[in-house]
Motif scaffolding. Structure first.
Motif, short mmCIF file in Angstrom:
data_model
loop_
_atom_site.label_atom_id
_atom_site.label_comp_id
_atom_site.label_asym_id
_atom_site.label_seq_id
_atom_site.Cartn_x
_atom_site.Cartn_y
_atom_site.Cartn_z
N PHE A 1 -7.94 6.68 7.78
CA PHE A 1 -7.21 7.22 8.80
C PHE A 1 -7.90 7.38 10.05
O PHE A 1 -8.40 8.76 9.04
CB PHE A 1 -6.26 6.88 8.93
N PRO B 1 -3.03 9.56 8.37
CA PRO B 1 -2.41 8.59 6.56
C PRO B 1 -3.14 8.79 5.61
O PRO B 1 -4.37 8.39 5.85
CB PRO B 1 -1.53 7.43 6.11
N PHE C 1 0.82 -0.94 -0.05
CA PHE C 1 0.04 -0.14 -0.13
C PHE C 1 0.59 1.17 -0.10
O PHE C 1 2.28 1.33 0.54
CB PHE C 1 -0.90 -0.20 0.93
N TYR D 1 -10.96 -0.71 8.93
CA TYR D 1 -11.05 -0.82 7.20
C TYR D 1 -12.59 -2.25 6.84
O TYR D 1 -12.85 -2.82 8.25
CB TYR D 1 -9.51 -1.27 6.51
N TYR E 1 0.35 5.41 1.21
CA TYR E 1 -0.38 7.14 1.79
C TYR E 1 -0.19 7.15 1.49
O TYR E 1 1.59 7.97 1.36
CB TYR E 1 -0.72 6.18 2.74
N LEU F 1 -4.34 -3.57 -7.47
CA LEU F 1 -6.04 -3.30 -7.38
C LEU F 1 -6.85 -2.34 -7.43
O LEU F 1 -8.10 -2.39 -7.97
CB LEU F 1 -6.17 -4.73 -6.77
N ASP F 2 -6.01 -1.15 -6.74
CA ASP F 2 -6.81 0.14 -6.39
C ASP F 2 -5.60 0.90 -6.71
O ASP F 2 -5.10 1.03 -5.78
CB ASP F 2 -7.16 -0.19 -5.31
N GLN G 1 -0.55 -4.66 8.76
CA GLN G 1 -0.41 -3.76 7.30
C GLN G 1 1.14 -2.90 8.48
O GLN G 1 0.97 -2.41 9.60
CB GLN G 1 -0.48 -2.44 6.70
N PHE H 1 -5.21 6.78 2.36
CA PHE H 1 -4.73 5.76 1.27
C PHE H 1 -4.52 6.19 0.07
O PHE H 1 -4.97 7.04 -0.80
CB PHE H 1 -6.16 5.63 1.40
N THR I 1 -11.92 -4.87 -4.03
CA THR I 1 -10.63 -5.27 -4.18
C THR I 1 -10.20 -4.07 -2.82
O THR I 1 -9.28 -2.90 -2.97
CB THR I 1 -10.60 -3.94 -6.04
N SER I 2 -10.89 -3.27 -2.28
CA SER I 2 -10.64 -2.33 -0.85
C SER I 2 -9.69 -3.12 -0.06
O SER I 2 -9.65 -2.69 0.63
CB SER I 2 -11.99 -0.93 -0.69
N TYR I 3 -10.09 -4.38 -0.23
CA TYR I 3 -9.08 -4.97 1.01
C TYR I 3 -8.23 -4.88 1.79
O TYR I 3 -6.92 -4.69 0.63
CB TYR I 3 -8.82 -7.05 0.24
N GLY I 4 -7.99 -4.25 3.17
CA GLY I 4 -7.50 -3.85 3.46
C GLY I 4 -6.16 -3.08 3.92
O GLY I 4 -6.02 -2.09 3.89
N LYS I 5 -7.78 -1.65 3.00
CA LYS I 5 -7.44 -0.49 2.72
C LYS I 5 -7.66 -0.07 3.46
O LYS I 5 -8.74 0.34 4.43
CB LYS I 5 -8.38 0.05 1.30
N LEU I 6 -6.58 0.66 4.72
CA LEU I 6 -6.71 1.77 6.10
C LEU I 6 -7.27 2.66 5.94
O LEU I 6 -7.39 3.73 5.00
CB LEU I 6 -5.99 1.42 6.81
#
Lengths: 111, 114
Positions: free
Chosen positions: B104, A43, A33, B92, A35, A55-56, A100, A45, B97-102
């Motif tokens: 904050f 932070p 990832f 999260y 950030y 993927l994103d 993470q 994304f 496809t947003s798996y794991g996107k944090l």
């Protein structure tokens, strides 16, 4: 015990210059990832890779931002024609499952 | 309105105090709740991680989640000067496809003075 490393740690660029920021994730971590952390903020994304597949990229603020991870390990975040509003700390994180692990970040200052 | 709201502080307490840090979130789809600690010029490091309502304790740290009110808290007992840092809550939603996107919160700056 290698954690996530990032280079350079500090980068000063003149407005309009291109910059490349590197991330070395923890060996074997599938997910990576990026950030962006502005001063005094949490932070935010930017983009997500699973192995070499991006993927994103919904968080990339403009088409001047580009990220790649061609062999599924090292990743590079490139910013073209930098602007003052790009000044921030850019954090990279990698994970195998849910947790993470963050690198120390690259502090980018655009003059 | 931001998806995660956190009082930025700063918060200054004497050594030994109990510290309470709080966040609220707006999206009930969030399933995982984390607290990160960030020292100056360092990356965030994970302190606590939970996915259910209730309390989770780890040494001097207790994380509390109330999904019904979308409220998460971190309590630090017997605070130490070494606890001085920025504390970030993060949420999260696993899957897709947003798996794991944090996502904050803004972070709360904590100073514990001797």
């Amino acid at each position: 015990g290698a954690g996530v490393s990032q280079s350079p740690r500090y980068k000063v660029a003149k407005r309009g210059q291109d910059v490349a920021l590197r991330c070395d994730p923890i060996s074997g971590h599938v997910s990576l990832f990026w950030y962006q952390q502005a001063l005094g903020q949490g932070p935010e994304f930017l983009t997500y890779f699973q192995n070499e597949a991006q993927l994103d990229k919904s968080g990339l603020p403009s088409d001047r931002f580009f990220a790649e991870r061609p062999e599924g390990s090292v990743s590079t975040l490139k910013i073209q024609r930098t602007q003052q509003e790009d000044s921030a700390v850019y954090l990279c994180a990698s994970s195998l499952l849910d947790t993470q692990y963050f690198g120390p970040g690259t502090r980018l200052t655009v003059l | 309105q931001k998806e995660v709201e956190q009082d930025p502080g700063p918060l200054s307490v004497p050594e030994g105090a109990i510290v309470s840090l709080n966040c609220t979130y707006s999206n009930s789809a969030f399933q995982y709740f984390m607290w990160y600690r960030q020292y100056s010029r360092k990356g965030p490091e994970l302190l606590m991680y939970t996915y259910s309502s209730g309390n989770k304790e780890d040494g001097r740290f207790t994380a509390q989640v109330d999904k019904s009110s979308k409220y998460i808290s971190l309590f630090i007992r017997d605070s130490q000067p070494s606890d001085s840092a920025t504390y970030l809550c993060a949420v999260y939603n696993a899957g897709g496809t947003s798996y794991g996107k944090l996502t904050f919160g803004q972070g709360t700056i904590l100073t514990v003075h001797p």
